[in-house]
Design an enzyme around this catalytic site. Sequence first.
Site, mmCIF file in Angstrom:
data_model
loop_
_atom_site.group_PDB
_atom_site.id
_atom_site.type_symbol
_atom_site.label_atom_id
_atom_site.label_comp_id
_atom_site.label_asym_id
_atom_site.label_seq_id
_atom_site.Cartn_x
_atom_site.Cartn_y
_atom_site.Cartn_z
ATOM 1 N N ILE A 1 0.837 -1.204 0.000
ATOM 2 C CA ILE A 1 0.000 0.000 0.000
ATOM 3 C C ILE A 1 0.869 1.250 0.000
ATOM 4 O O ILE A 1 0.611 2.207 -0.740
ATOM 5 C CB ILE A 1 -0.963 -0.014 1.207
ATOM 6 C CG1 ILE A 1 -1.938 -1.189 1.087
ATOM 7 C CG2 ILE A 1 -1.719 1.310 1.324
ATOM 8 C CD1 ILE A 1 -2.800 -1.405 2.307
ATOM 9 N N ASP B 1 11.259 2.315 6.551
ATOM 10 C CA ASP B 1 10.802 0.933 6.590
ATOM 11 C C ASP B 1 12.044 0.062 6.746
ATOM 12 O O ASP B 1 12.906 0.044 5.872
ATOM 13 C CB ASP B 1 10.061 0.566 5.291
ATOM 14 C CG ASP B 1 9.397 -0.801 5.364
ATOM 15 O OD1 ASP B 1 10.000 -1.718 5.959
ATOM 16 O OD2 ASP B 1 8.285 -0.959 4.824
ATOM 17 N N CYS C 1 -4.399 5.388 7.714
ATOM 18 C CA CYS C 1 -5.408 4.466 7.188
ATOM 19 C C CYS C 1 -4.980 3.015 7.419
ATOM 20 O O CYS C 1 -5.498 2.114 6.765
ATOM 21 C CB CYS C 1 -5.616 4.691 5.690
ATOM 22 S SG CYS C 1 -6.345 6.280 5.263
ATOM 23 N N ASP D 1 -8.561 7.149 9.780
ATOM 24 C CA ASP D 1 -9.588 6.212 9.339
ATOM 25 C C ASP D 1 -9.704 5.049 10.319
ATOM 26 O O ASP D 1 -10.642 4.273 10.242
ATOM 27 C CB ASP D 1 -9.237 5.687 7.942
ATOM 28 C CG ASP D 1 -10.304 4.778 7.359
ATOM 29 O OD1 ASP D 1 -11.495 5.165 7.401
ATOM 30 O OD2 ASP D 1 -9.961 3.678 6.878
ATOM 31 N N GLU E 1 -12.453 0.449 18.249
ATOM 32 C CA GLU E 1 -13.456 0.516 17.187
ATOM 33 C C GLU E 1 -14.601 -0.429 17.518
ATOM 34 O O GLU E 1 -14.365 -1.506 18.080
ATOM 35 C CB GLU E 1 -12.826 0.138 15.836
ATOM 36 C CG GLU E 1 -11.783 1.132 15.352
ATOM 37 C CD GLU E 1 -11.223 0.798 13.969
ATOM 38 O OE1 GLU E 1 -11.711 -0.171 13.344
ATOM 39 O OE2 GLU E 1 -10.304 1.507 13.511
ATOM 40 N N HIS F 1 -13.260 3.726 9.353
ATOM 41 C CA HIS F 1 -12.516 2.585 8.807
ATOM 42 C C HIS F 1 -13.007 2.241 7.401
ATOM 43 O O HIS F 1 -13.422 1.114 7.103
ATOM 44 C CB HIS F 1 -12.649 1.368 9.727
ATOM 45 C CG HIS F 1 -11.476 0.423 9.611
ATOM 46 N ND1 HIS F 1 -10.973 -0.282 10.676
ATOM 47 C CD2 HIS F 1 -10.698 0.071 8.555
ATOM 48 C CE1 HIS F 1 -9.955 -1.028 10.278
ATOM 49 N NE2 HIS F 1 -9.771 -0.825 8.982
ATOM 50 N N LEU F 2 -12.901 3.231 6.521
ATOM 51 C CA LEU F 2 -13.369 3.075 5.143
ATOM 52 C C LEU F 2 -12.256 2.710 4.171
ATOM 53 O O LEU F 2 -12.501 2.598 2.980
ATOM 54 C CB LEU F 2 -14.015 4.396 4.664
ATOM 55 C CG LEU F 2 -15.252 4.885 5.414
ATOM 56 C CD1 LEU F 2 -15.736 6.192 4.807
ATOM 57 C CD2 LEU F 2 -16.350 3.835 5.383
ATOM 58 N N GLY F 3 -11.015 2.535 4.682
ATOM 59 C CA GLY F 3 -9.882 2.340 3.791
ATOM 60 C C GLY F 3 -10.105 1.285 2.730
ATOM 61 O O GLY F 3 -9.714 1.463 1.581
ATOM 62 N N ALA F 4 -10.747 0.188 3.090
ATOM 63 C CA ALA F 4 -10.958 -0.896 2.129
ATOM 64 C C ALA F 4 -12.378 -0.923 1.601
ATOM 65 O O ALA F 4 -12.774 -1.868 0.929
ATOM 66 C CB ALA F 4 -10.633 -2.228 2.793
#
Length: 525
Positions: free
Chosen positions: A151, A170, A229, A255, A260, A278-281
């Site tokens: 991502i 990373d 996200c 997000d 939750e 939590h709309l990322g997907a």
Amino acid sequence: MPKVLISDKMDPKAAQIFRERGVEVDEITGQTPDELAAMIGQYDGLAIRSSTKVTRAILDAATNLKVVGRAGIGVDNVDIPYASAKGVVVMNTPFGNSITTAEHAIALMFALARQLPEADASTQAGKWEKNRFMGVELTSKTLGLIGAGNIGSIVADRARGLRMKVIAFDPFLTPERAIEMGVEKVDLDTLLARADFITLHTPLTDQTRNILSRDNLLRTKAGVRIINCARGGLIDEAALKELLDSGHVAGAALDVFVTEPATESPLFGTPNFVSTPHLGASTSEAQVNVAIQVAEQMADYLVNGGVTNALNVPSLSAEEAPKLKPYMALAEKLGSLVGQLSHGAPSGIAIEVEGAAAELNQKPITSAVLAGMMRVHTDTVNMVNAPFLAKERGLDVREVRHDREGDYHTLVRVTVKTDAGDRSVAGTLFGNEAPRLVELFGIKVEADLAGHMLYVVNEDAPGFIGRLGTLLGAEGVNIGTFHLGRRSAGGEAILLLSVDEAVSPELIAKVRALAGVKTVMGLSF
């Protein structure tokens, strides 16, 4: 026929794919944990999204469960270590919603840069506060990625298209991959000091929890804007609230939250804070994609043995599975043989492959050896939990790959180290599919390992085979196959005989009484 339960709402195409692949499927959603525990025992597979919690209690009740498939990337709702111990494969679909999640991060970045939610609310309230909402451009700004995996790399690509400079932290990002992505690899402190926008794209682990802690947030560049996200728990939400109020953080968009559903939060109502549930997907395309992918992956595993995107077992593609299947059968038999014959507690095991076997994925071969060896002592071990159980017991497992080709075109050798010494066996495939033992404790002996067998070590002397045959005949034991090997004439010899029934303790005692016998055991495969 394998049977799967879909316990969360999922696109209908998932059930359709299961049925097309020869898997029986039930779609029963909205169950309580007790209801799920009461019925899960009849299923081989469980397909879930985020609602179903696969806890220890569920896994204990799932006596036939072989695989859990998560339609999506996050598996916080699955007890993976316990699933591993129970021999259950856990899969996710890390790529089905990647674009959707990346686009949502970009959308939230735009929303922060131009204060779109507050401007919309103000305008619809009948105000015309043109001068109040003074945004910033994205062009030429520095975007800091925390996490540069699938991502994160898509976000980097889109950000570069917006003419942003992208830096990334990373630990697993190689310099070569950074160049390929067109990003600059930096450490976390450098990213915090330089980034105008920060987006998070990392799983929640012990290492990443609160990666944006209060201390780290204070080290960010004044005026930074932060987007998450990925997973709740990566940011100290209370500290983020303080720094939004002070103006050090110019904006934040979340997000995901620590708790939750996030029905309340100190961040709610804070100026320059944007939130989504939590709309990322959550796009129609992504939900179709992950449903299709989880059904295909689970069906491949249950029908063909292919393992894709598993989190607790090596991947094994549906194309690899047919090639590896006979090797895994050979490896399991060798593991079982050395497990039955080894005396003393094993402290280490080496699995060596050479010839054609050296060109294959060795992890499934290793898992099969460990499963065969440990199944001698427990009936709850399989290829999924065998490596986990070996590690738990402190067994030192070594994998060795030889490019050479010896007497056989392909060979698997298993050596177990015990306090009584090393014990080594080796096998090959005849016709690329029939497992065959070719060496036992340094002695050349070819044998099929199947059913019930009698194993005898004796002094190589004339008349012994006749005496043994006479004894077995008198005891009514029918010999199926007879395999013989020896170190040297007059030295130590090994006999492996297949028999129709399990070898009794009484028969073992009578064979042991024969002159020249050193060791006798009954084996079972």
